[in-house]
Design a protein around this motif. Structure first.
Motif, PDB file in Angstrom:
ATOM      1  N   ASP A 166       0.818  -1.211   0.000  1.00 52.24           N
ATOM      2  CA  ASP A 166       0.000   0.000   0.000  1.00 52.24           C
ATOM      3  C   ASP A 166       0.852   1.263   0.000  1.00 52.24           C
ATOM      4  O   ASP A 166       0.405   2.317  -0.455  1.00 52.24           O
ATOM      5  CB  ASP A 166      -0.934  -0.013   1.215  1.00 52.24           C
ATOM      6  N   THR A 200       4.555  -5.497  -6.686  1.00 50.66           N
ATOM      7  CA  THR A 200       3.718  -4.311  -6.477  1.00 50.66           C
ATOM      8  C   THR A 200       4.105  -3.166  -7.395  1.00 50.66           C
ATOM      9  O   THR A 200       3.610  -2.057  -7.240  1.00 50.66           O
ATOM     10  CB  THR A 200       3.837  -3.830  -5.019  1.00 50.66           C
ATOM     11  N   CYS A 260      -3.940   3.055 -10.641  1.00 49.06           N
ATOM     12  CA  CYS A 260      -3.534   2.091  -9.624  1.00 49.06           C
ATOM     13  C   CYS A 260      -4.654   1.257  -9.034  1.00 49.06           C
ATOM     14  O   CYS A 260      -4.450   0.075  -8.760  1.00 49.06           O
ATOM     15  CB  CYS A 260      -2.784   2.801  -8.514  1.00 49.06           C
ATOM     16  N   ASP A 285      -4.319  -2.939  -7.940  1.00 45.04           N
ATOM     17  CA  ASP A 285      -4.376  -3.441  -6.575  1.00 45.04           C
ATOM     18  C   ASP A 285      -5.255  -4.672  -6.464  1.00 45.04           C
ATOM     19  O   ASP A 285      -4.997  -5.557  -5.639  1.00 45.04           O
ATOM     20  CB  ASP A 285      -4.937  -2.347  -5.653  1.00 45.04           C
ATOM     21  N   HIS A 324      -2.580  -7.791  -4.225  1.00 55.26           N
ATOM     22  CA  HIS A 324      -2.651  -8.400  -2.902  1.00 55.26           C
ATOM     23  C   HIS A 324      -2.838  -9.913  -2.999  1.00 55.26           C
ATOM     24  O   HIS A 324      -2.346 -10.661  -2.147  1.00 55.26           O
ATOM     25  CB  HIS A 324      -3.756  -7.738  -2.065  1.00 55.26           C
TER      26      HIS A 324
END
Lengths: 224, 224, 224, 224
Positions: free
Chosen positions: D114, D176, D184, D188, D192
């Motif tokens: 993150d 990442t 973005c 994501d 993850h």
DNA sequence: CATGAATGAGTGTTCATTCAT
DNA sequence: AATGAATGAACACTCATTCAT
């Protein structure tokens, strides 16, 4: 003596040259197609068209174009020669076929427009030899023909006397000059009107006093 | 109301605009110099001059030119605007200051030549937006001014009635169109003669029947 | 049927095409050299390398590059196609030659890394058509091949069931993605370790609950 | 001891320097805004974004940016420093707040994603000093923090023993890493998942034998 | 002899960086 | 201190011209 169109430029220096064996029929046709394509495209897009495009329109490879015309100047030279020659033909035709002197001039002027004489203007820009003997001769031939038309019309009292052949040809060229990138049919709709207006201004009696002095074609050459 | 020259496009009319803080003096001067240089060089060499040369003549770096005019089209746009505007000014001046209607038209036509109105022709070729609102407005202003000149001269019986403002402006533009690569002083020696001949052809009574139909400026735009 | 590498885009399937006369041997070789050089340099320096450098590395003039690929997008397109194709070949090889389903997947994944599949990532950024039919077909071929590998491994109970082909390919691409400006040999020292760790995470039984949902390749395309 | 975020780089060498009179509040705010904007845009568009755009996003003039960061390298330096620092904070937080060692590592890894730790990868390319003392110190701080997490998880028997902190950080960064020009939020959705798969691969007992040798952060530096 | 391909020089445009207000 | 403007160097791409088949 109309119709005396110039033959190919390179061909005639000495007729009995054994080293130029045979101008092969298709080669000559290619050369002609290139000149034609160039004339059309110079008119339509200006004298800066990519030569590759000219070659494509002519339906030949680019190298063929370069074989015939070593550089752009040579091609422009040939096209200028061709247009001048054809225009002269029109002048001679008008001289031969029209009885009335002013009608002859009028006919020539409109015919010259159709021959795209205006396309010569932008072509005179680039670095090509405007004094090339061949060109000079052709220009003289044109000048003489038009000189004849002008002189006859003047003698008949139909043309104002403060102008010369240069005035006619320059103004004519300018008025018929193509707008690069513009399709020609449209522009024609107007040019013949404007040519006619100009002719009306040339008619005797003169309606004004002109500034400057009358111009010959050689004046034009020297302008550059 | 002559002399109402357009000011620069960006110039803020309302002084109380907080978001355009300060048009910095030298920046404006630079912009002006670029437009001037461009106008001169477009006239002299045609609208394809390397922009780097324009920048050099203006005395600025090339990137400064690009800061002010993102691409060539933008610069052409500005120059067209400027020339149109100055030409309109000449029309309004002639309207205001000449009592005789035909003299007014004559004065305008010669003045427009000096403003290089002919330079507009080649500039209209490339891919730039001829219908830009700003341009349209300016063109309309020009058309109205010349329309006035033409109408008055017609009413006075001095102008043939089978022509329209488009005929005047197109022929005028063509006759004064620069030859790329040719210094201007020389060409001027002839253009004013030819303009005058054209004017003589415009004068009433008409000496011929014109082909085609009279043209407005919008006809011209549509030609493209 | 492994080894079915795509041939060049222009290569004529039907030999009897009269209008594409002769693909000239050296021209094809040049084209191939350009693509190869581009692939290497895109991997090494990212997809923004000056095309002049690519041309130099390929040993051709820059214009030759532009003759074959009109703009950067076209070149990227070709390289993406080539890498995808070669990667698919590896998948088909692994399928054909490895008896154990999980071993086949493992072999493919490491082979894809060696084919620099990761180089595709940065190439997908710029303005080039990710939906080009040719590309789409090739991507589908890749997806099918890998889908087969994944399905077989899952059926054999060797692969966790909460993942899909998109997960494999994306993670794989990311893990093998080159660092622009970094020589490749060094990075390889690590990537195969990390790929292996990732494979271990893929193995059944699942050691965690994954967030989100499994991804197809079309999901990826749509991400953009 | 989380939250020990680095303060601005230039500010603190000696607090009592009379020649640096007062770091003016708004100046500091500007500097901070620039770094923030740069971090965001580096992530979104890669490290080659025009600095003028960064300045615009930060709401300052470009020259202000250059006053604070003499060249692009300086700005990259600062952003790398900031991201590293924030990531370290996450590691320290996880260490302090999670009782279970593997849960701590897991939390850190997702938190680092993150924080866009992947954005560091492309930033390491250009010509900027990766060995700058300030950077080295920060990297060591990060390495120590993550080393702690790894060691604890290994001691607890939860982590395979053939990996090292470098493996975690490199793979994490790669997985990442943003795709330049891609929004973005979309990416994501997948990252993850992939991080989690990687974590599953890290978990003891090891499911494979890894090639190569475990990596430290200094190994990574040396890769360049 | 004709051709497609190759080439290098030139132009438009962008961007990092410096300068003047 | 902060800004908008200016600059030159770099890169993408085009075109006239030459070369190899």
């Amino acid at each position: 003596m109309p119709g005396k169109t110039r033959s190919t430029a390179v061909a005639t220096t000495a007729p009995a040259q054994p080293r130029t064996p045979k101008p092969r029929a298709d080669a000559l046709r290619n050369r002609e197609r290139i000149v034609t394509a160039a004339r059309e495209m110079f008119v339509e897009f200006g004298p800066d068209v990519p030569l590759d495009e000219v070659a494509r329109r002519a339906g030949v490879g680019n190298a063929t174009l370069y074989r015939n015309f070593p550089d752009r100047a040579a091609l422009v030279h040939e096209v200028v020669l061709a247009v001048t020659s054809r225009t002269t033909d029109r002048a001679e035709e008008a001289t031969a076929e029209e009885a009335d002197p002013f009608a002859a001039l009028t006919r020539f002027v409109h015919a010259a427009a159709d021959e795209r004489i205006g396309a010569l203007c932008p072509m005179l820009s680039g670095g090509f030899d405007k004094d090339h003997p061949e060109l000079l001769a052709e220009r003289r031939r044109l000048e003489e023909a038009v000189e004849g038309l002008v002189a006859r019309a003047m003698s008949a009292g139909r043309l104002r006397t403060d102008i010369a052949v240069g005035d006619v040809l320059v103004a004519l060229s300018q008025l018929t000059r193509p707008l690069p990138g513009i399709a020609c049919p449209n522009i024609d709709r107007f040019t013949h009107r404007h040519i006619q207006l100009f002719l009306d201004g040339l008619e005797a009696p003169a309606r004004s006093v002109l500034p400057g002095t009358a111009a010959t074609l050689e004046d034009l050459r020297r302008r550059a």
